[in-house]
Structures are given as structure tokens and as C-alpha cells.
Design an enzyme around this catalytic site. Structure first.
Site, PDB file in Angstrom:
ATOM      1  CD  GLU A 281      36.137  41.236  34.091  1.00 33.71           C
ATOM      2  OE1 GLU A 281      35.933  42.028  35.025  1.00 33.71           O
ATOM      3  OE2 GLU A 281      36.361  40.031  34.297  1.00 33.71           O
ATOM      4  CG  HIS A 310      64.387  50.034  23.518  1.00 34.34           C
ATOM      5  ND1 HIS A 310      65.449  50.440  22.751  1.00 34.34           N
ATOM      6  CD2 HIS A 310      64.121  51.065  24.366  1.00 34.34           C
ATOM      7  CE1 HIS A 310      65.831  51.648  23.133  1.00 34.34           C
ATOM      8  NE2 HIS A 310      65.036  52.057  24.102  1.00 34.34           N
ATOM      9  CE  LYS A 423      33.800  33.848  37.565  1.00 40.73           C
ATOM     10  NZ  LYS A 423      32.846  34.663  38.312  1.00 40.73           N
TER      11      LYS A 423
HETATM   12  O1  PA5 Z   1      34.953  43.023  37.855  1.00 43.20           O
HETATM   13  C1  PA5 Z   1      34.507  41.967  38.254  1.00 43.20           C
HETATM   14  O2  PA5 Z   1      33.333  41.837  38.656  1.00 43.20           O
HETATM   15  C2  PA5 Z   1      35.380  40.720  38.327  1.00 43.20           C
HETATM   16  O3  PA5 Z   1      36.645  40.948  37.800  1.00 43.20           O
HETATM   17  C3  PA5 Z   1      35.531  40.271  39.777  1.00 43.20           C
HETATM   18  O4  PA5 Z   1      36.145  41.280  40.526  1.00 43.20           O
HETATM   19  C4  PA5 Z   1      36.333  38.981  39.900  1.00 43.20           C
HETATM   20  O5  PA5 Z   1      35.775  37.994  39.098  1.00 43.20           O
HETATM   21  C5  PA5 Z   1      36.363  38.498  41.349  1.00 43.20           C
HETATM   22  O6  PA5 Z   1      35.072  38.353  41.848  1.00 43.20           O
HETATM   23  P1  PA5 Z   1      34.762  38.240  43.374  1.00 43.20           P
HETATM   24  O7  PA5 Z   1      35.125  39.535  44.034  1.00 43.20           O
HETATM   25  O8  PA5 Z   1      33.313  37.961  43.465  1.00 43.20           O
HETATM   26  O9  PA5 Z   1      35.601  37.117  43.930  1.00 43.20           O
END
Ligand code: PA5
Length: 448
Positions: A281, A310, A423
Site C-alpha cells: 500500500e 513444497h 470503496k
Molecule cells: O493503511 C491504511 O491506511 C489502511 O489499510 C487502513 O488501515 C484501512 O483502510 C482501515 O482504515 P480505518 O482505520 O480508517 O478504518
């Protein structure tokens, strides 16, 4: 301290090897990046030099130990740190132990998906009367976390219990739905520092509450993280975070666009899972910081030794030259098992009398050498033992490596614009007002 072995990255047996000289050419650039990071200390590093976040969790001591179960409701960065901490630092049978065996500490469940079979099976397992639900969401609006919150709250109310007693929200100090519900209803909260994003938040109250509730030494986690941070301004060859970032970057530029983390430990496998989100990410981006379209990113893959010998290693050894591999090794396991002598069987005699740890670590050595023999680069990180100090050090090392890699790729490691569209389409499909325009249209234009 963790032991980092970068030797096999530079070996001439790797057919497209990078050299010490290649790395030295970046010395000045890395120094500049490291100094810049230290000057504007990122939130995830700043927090470990303050007691504020640990204390905010310790203050809840009398409240949380009244319960038998803690159920975390969150997703992505709000869940993976919890999962990594529990699986790495607690025995796998923790939730099956009696309260006496757990010395009054809590069983921990993490619900990080909206798969009804999965959610229902955890809810079936717990006695709601003895359960605290920790809803974790930085934004306070993520659909998965919110729907699981609504389900948990529905159950709490159905049982005639007081939501104020069975809920805690871990969220932004000011913004979001969770914050406003908490303010209206006086529900207990823990703050997620505003300057720490989800996937960098494991050492904030996001990860600390469940860790503390399960009896993990959260102060030692911070000590380990500080040990890692202190190396940030070291000379390049004594700076593991910088070397991880730089070597991955250099190999990426040679076409190695997959980073495998192969843990020779079922416990450390969950660190690889945490790493997978952090690296993907943070670094997988369409645009660089200057707005140029770059489409960069190294795909992180997790693997488990010896199991994946394996399954995956055939590909790693003989497949395309697109991988750089990180092995995670444990020197001293908490438990060990000696393989007994039960047969006078020549074919099994090499196993009988050996320890499982010896077998596993020899398998690692075997795979590491085979990978090198096939001309592929690897590095190795050795945990002298799996404990809070080393796990904290691992988290901070990789958070720093990610940010340094972000600078080398010239991308913003803290945003994730690529997850927004999915989303929005989901919101539209679920009928959320204001998102109608995102309703799926099969003939919609391709995104470039
Ligand atoms: O790293 C990030 O920002 C995302 O993976 C969030 O942690 C994830 O989308 C969850 O978001 P939130 O904590 O706002 O619910």
C-alpha cells in the site's frame, strides 16, 4: 538485536547482482533521506519516544481485566498489527487456555472481514457478557469495521447489556462517526495519533490495547522499536532499514518486482503478512510526488518455510528472475521437540534424535543456498528469539525501510488513493447517499 545478513545480495553467484559499489553510490542520497526523516520525525517514530500512548492503555487496566475476551473489529492497518502481535508473541493455543492458565489475561479475537461464516463463528464462540469489543477505525467510517460494530452493538443490546461497558472505540481524536458517537454516548475511547496512518499504527493504541490485554510487554515492544530507530543515522552499512530499502530498490530497477518474505517460523509468518500490507500500500503508486505517472511498486509475497518449499520454491529457484527474497530465521525457539528413536530403520536414522528446530533451520540453510545456486538474491534476518524486543525492532525497521524506499521511488508512502474507487463503488452498491454516480456500469471507461 536482530541480525541482518545482506551477503547473498552482493554475491557474484547472483547473475544480476548488485555490488557494494552500487550501494556506496547512494550513500550521500541515503544520508540525506535519513537526516530528513529524523528532522521531521514521522508520527510512527515519534510515538515510541513518548509515554503518552502506552499510558493511555495502562490507564484502562482496571476496566479491561474485568473481561474474559477482547474482540477487535477493524480492517487493514487497524487489524493486521493486532494479528501480527498476537500470533507472534502468544502461543497459538492461547484462546483455548483456561483463565487460570492465561493468568487472568484476555483471549483475543480479531474480526477483520465481513465474511458471514467467519464473523458468525467467532461470535458463536464468545460469551458476550464477558466480552469487550474494541472498534478500531482511524477514519471512523470504514464499511467493514462499521458493519461489524453495528452487529456487535446489536448483540450487546439484545443481551440487555450496557454498550458503554462493552465497547471501546480506538479512533481519530477529533474526526469520524465513531468519535461523534463516543462523544454523544460517553463511550470510552483510545486515540490514534493524527499523524500516524493505518498501516504504520501497530505501536499506537491500535496494537497496544490487545497486546496489553493478552499480557504482551508493550514497554519492551517500544524499547525494541527505539533500538531500531537509533540506527537510522548510522553509516549506510550499519543501517538495516536503509539497506533493505536501497537493495530492494536497486533490484527492482533490475526487474525484480516481487519481494518474497519467507519466514521459517509459523509465528514470524504473521510479520510477513503485516509487511505485505506495508510494502504494497505504501509503495504501489501510479503517480510520483511530482505528479508524473510512474506506476511503480514491488509486489510483496509471504511464504512459510518449510511448508512452501513444497509449493513455491520450485518457482523461486527456476522461474523468472523477478524476485528478491527475505528469509526470517529464529535462532532459539521457545519450545523444541526431539524426534524420538522409534524405528531401527536406516532411511529414518538421520531424523531420529534430531531436534525439530535443527531440521527447520537446516531446511532454511538448504533453501537459502539453493536460491543462491540458482543465481537469485536473498537476505536473512535472524531473531535470536521471538520476543517483544525483537518484534518491536522488526516493526520499526520495516516502517523506516518503507519510508526510505518511498523517497527512493519518489512516491508518497502514506497515501493509498488506489483503494478509494472500490470503496466508493461498494458504497453506491449498498445504497449510501451521495455515491450514486459510482454505481457499477459495465461500459464504464477504463482507468488509465
Ligand atoms: O493503511 C491504511 O491506511 C489502511 O489499510 C487502513 O488501515 C484501512 O483502510 C482501515 O482504515 P480505518 O482505520 O480508517 O478504518
Amino acid at each position: 538485536m536482530l541480525k541482518f545478513d545482506f551477503t547473498n545480495l552482493f554475491s557474484e553467484r547472483v547473475f544480476d547482482n548488485i555490488t557494494i559499489e552500487d550501494v556506496k553510490n547512494y550513500e550521500e542520497k541515503i544520508n540525506k533521506i535519513a537526516n530528513e526523516i529524523d528532522k521531521n520525525k514521522p508520527g510512527f517514530a515519534e510515538i515510541v519516544f513518548s509515554r503518552k500512548w502506552i499510558d493511555s492503555v495502562l490507564d484502562l487496566k482496571d476496566f479491561i481485566f474485568e473481561f474474559d475476551n477482547l474482540v477487535v473489529l477493524g480492517i487493514g492497518g487497524s487489524a493486521l498489527g493486532n494479528i501480527a502481535l498476537q500470533n507472534t508473541l502468544k502461543p497459538f493455543n492461547w484462546n483455548f487456555l483456561s483463565k487460570e492458565e492465561r493468568k487472568g489475561k484476555l483471549k483475543i479475537f480479531v474480526i477483520d472481514n465481513v465474511d458471514p461464516d467467519y464473523v458468525a463463528s467467532i461470535l458463536d464462540t464468545i460469551d458476550v457478557n464477558k466480552t469487550l469489543f474494541n472498534v478500531i477505525s482511524k477514519s471512523g467510517s470504514t464499511a467493514e469495521a462499521m458493519s461489524n460494530y453495528l452487529i456487535a452493538r446489536g448483540i450487546i443490546e439484545t443481551y440487555g447489556l450496557d454498550p458503554k461497558k462493552h465497547l471501546i472505540f480506538t479512533t481519530d481524536p477529533e474526526k469520524g462517526v465513531l468519535r461523534s458517537i463516543a462523544n454523544k454516548e460517553s463511550i470510552r475511547t483510545l486515540e490514534i495519533p493524527q499523524n500516524v496512518g493505518g498501516r504504520f499504527s501497530v505501536l499506537t493504541p491500535v496494537g497496544l490495547l490487545s497486546a496489553y490485554a493478552a499480557g504482551i510487554d508493550i514497554e519492551a515492544l517500544y524499547d525494541g522499536a527505539k533500538n531500531a530507530y537509533k540506527k537510522l543515522l548510522n553509516p549506510l552499512f550499519e543501517n538495516p532499514a536503509a539497506l533493505i530499502a536501497l537493495t530492494h530498490y536497486l533490484y527492482y530497477n533490475k526487474g525484480r518486482n516481487i519481494s518474497v518474505m519467507m519466514a521459517y517460523s509459523n509465528k514470524l509468518y504473521y510479520l510477513a503478512d503485516w509487511y505485505r500490507q506495508l510494502w504494497a500500500e505504501s509503495l504501489g503508486k501510479k503517480f510520483d510526488k511530482d505528479g508524473n505517472k510512474v506506476k511503480v511498486g514491488q509486489t510483496p509475497v509471504k511464504a512459510l518455510g518449510a511448508v512452501d518449499q513444497h509449493s513455491q520454491v520450485q518457482l523461486y529457484n527456476e522461474g523468472p528472475d523477478d524476485k528478491i527474497i527475505t528469509f526470517l530465521k529464529v535462532e532459539k525457539f521457545k519450545r523444541d521437540i526431539k524426534i524420538p528413536h522409534v524405528h531401527d530403520e536406516e532411511a529414518l536414522s538421520y531424523l531420529q534424535g534430531s531436534k525439530l528446530s535443527t531440521l527447520l533451520n537446516n531446511e532454511l540453510l538448504g533453501t537459502e543456498n539453493a536460491i543462491l545456486e540458482h543465481g537469485k538474491p536473498s537476505l536473512k534476518i535472524t531473531f535470536p528469539q521471538i520476543d517483544e524486543l525483537h518484534v518491536g525492532e522488526f516493526f520499526m525497521t520495516y516502517e523506516l525501510a518503507t519510508v526510505i524506499a518511498g523517497s527512493l521511488f519518489n512516491v508518497n508512502p502514506y497515501d493509498q488513493p488506489g483503494v478509494e474507487l472500490g470503496k466508493k463503488i461498494t458504497y453506491a452498491l449498498m445504497g449510501r447517499p451521495g455515491f450514486e454516480e459510482y454505481k457499477i456500469n459495465p461500459s464504464s471507461e477504463r482507468i488509465e
